[in-house]
Scaffold this active site. Sequence first.
Site, PDB file in Angstrom:
ATOM      1  N   ASN A 255       0.843  -1.191   0.000  1.00 35.58           N
ATOM      2  CA  ASN A 255       0.000   0.000   0.000  1.00 35.58           C
ATOM      3  C   ASN A 255       0.879   1.242   0.000  1.00 35.58           C
ATOM      4  O   ASN A 255       1.936   1.275   0.626  1.00 35.58           O
ATOM      5  CB  ASN A 255      -0.990  -0.002   1.173  1.00 35.58           C
ATOM      6  CG  ASN A 255      -0.339  -0.113   2.531  1.00 35.58           C
ATOM      7  OD1 ASN A 255       0.602  -0.878   2.708  1.00 35.58           O
ATOM      8  ND2 ASN A 255      -0.822   0.649   3.493  1.00 35.58           N
TER       9      ASN A 255
ATOM     10  N   GLU B 207       0.418   5.324   0.543  1.00 38.40           N
ATOM     11  CA  GLU B 207      -0.480   6.412   0.944  1.00 38.40           C
ATOM     12  C   GLU B 207       0.018   7.747   0.399  1.00 38.40           C
ATOM     13  O   GLU B 207       1.152   7.862  -0.075  1.00 38.40           O
ATOM     14  CB  GLU B 207      -0.582   6.465   2.471  1.00 38.40           C
ATOM     15  CG  GLU B 207      -1.261   5.235   3.037  1.00 38.40           C
ATOM     16  CD  GLU B 207      -1.404   5.275   4.549  1.00 38.40           C
ATOM     17  OE1 GLU B 207      -0.747   6.102   5.215  1.00 38.40           O
ATOM     18  OE2 GLU B 207      -2.191   4.463   5.065  1.00 38.40           O
TER      19      GLU B 207
ATOM     20  N   GLU C  52      -2.982  -4.493  -3.248  1.00 43.53           N
ATOM     21  CA  GLU C  52      -3.447  -5.392  -4.306  1.00 43.53           C
ATOM     22  C   GLU C  52      -3.330  -4.714  -5.671  1.00 43.53           C
ATOM     23  O   GLU C  52      -2.845  -5.297  -6.639  1.00 43.53           O
ATOM     24  CB  GLU C  52      -4.920  -5.788  -4.093  1.00 43.53           C
ATOM     25  CG  GLU C  52      -5.198  -6.475  -2.791  1.00 43.53           C
ATOM     26  CD  GLU C  52      -5.663  -5.500  -1.711  1.00 43.53           C
ATOM     27  OE1 GLU C  52      -4.925  -4.517  -1.432  1.00 43.53           O
ATOM     28  OE2 GLU C  52      -6.725  -5.729  -1.140  1.00 43.53           O
TER      29      GLU C  52
ATOM     30  N   CYS D 117     -10.810  -3.968  -0.923  1.00 41.57           N
ATOM     31  CA  CYS D 117     -11.861  -2.958  -1.063  1.00 41.57           C
ATOM     32  C   CYS D 117     -12.562  -3.158  -2.408  1.00 41.57           C
ATOM     33  O   CYS D 117     -12.110  -3.942  -3.252  1.00 41.57           O
ATOM     34  CB  CYS D 117     -11.260  -1.555  -0.947  1.00 41.57           C
ATOM     35  SG  CYS D 117     -10.328  -1.035  -2.402  1.00 41.57           S
TER      36      CYS D 117
ATOM     37  N   CYS E  29     -10.345  -2.601  -5.554  1.00 37.49           N
ATOM     38  CA  CYS E  29      -9.420  -3.709  -5.820  1.00 37.49           C
ATOM     39  C   CYS E  29     -10.163  -4.919  -6.372  1.00 37.49           C
ATOM     40  O   CYS E  29      -9.661  -5.608  -7.265  1.00 37.49           O
ATOM     41  CB  CYS E  29      -8.664  -4.082  -4.547  1.00 37.49           C
ATOM     42  SG  CYS E  29      -7.408  -2.865  -4.099  1.00 37.49           S
TER      43      CYS E  29
END
Length: 136
Positions: free
Chosen positions: A46, A48, A59, A90, A93
């Site tokens: 991930n 950010e 992902e 989510c 994804c």
Amino acid sequence: MVGKERLRSLVEAAKKARLRAYSPYSGVKIGAAVLASDGAIYSGANIENASYGLSCCAERTAIFKAVSEGARKIVAVAVVGKSEEFTRPCGACRQVMVEFNPNMVVLRRGLDGFSEDGTAGSLLPAHFNPPGLSKK
Ligand code: ZN
């Protein structure tokens, strides 16, 4: 069908990728790895951003890496987090996963060992993919 040893390698790649997460705002570290149909593994974490909406899940990072390297079919994805709860993909994804194979096996692992497996299509059964959209 993906062999257990290959799936173990996939989970290990996701664990390593998790360590490279860029998450100064949430502190949540997620790693993902995808297995392409040619056997190659691509990983991602991930990422950010101070403008939160620009952040990208692990992902999608892994899938986009694979696709940008030429992969077009992904047979499995492993998602690893500290807690299994944070590895649930989510909606964005899930939509990206079904684009590259609705039968993609989804493995979720917390560092505590908990797992829940399914396919991308089963996680997003009414995904967006109108038959008339493609100009293939
Ligand atoms: Zn996501």
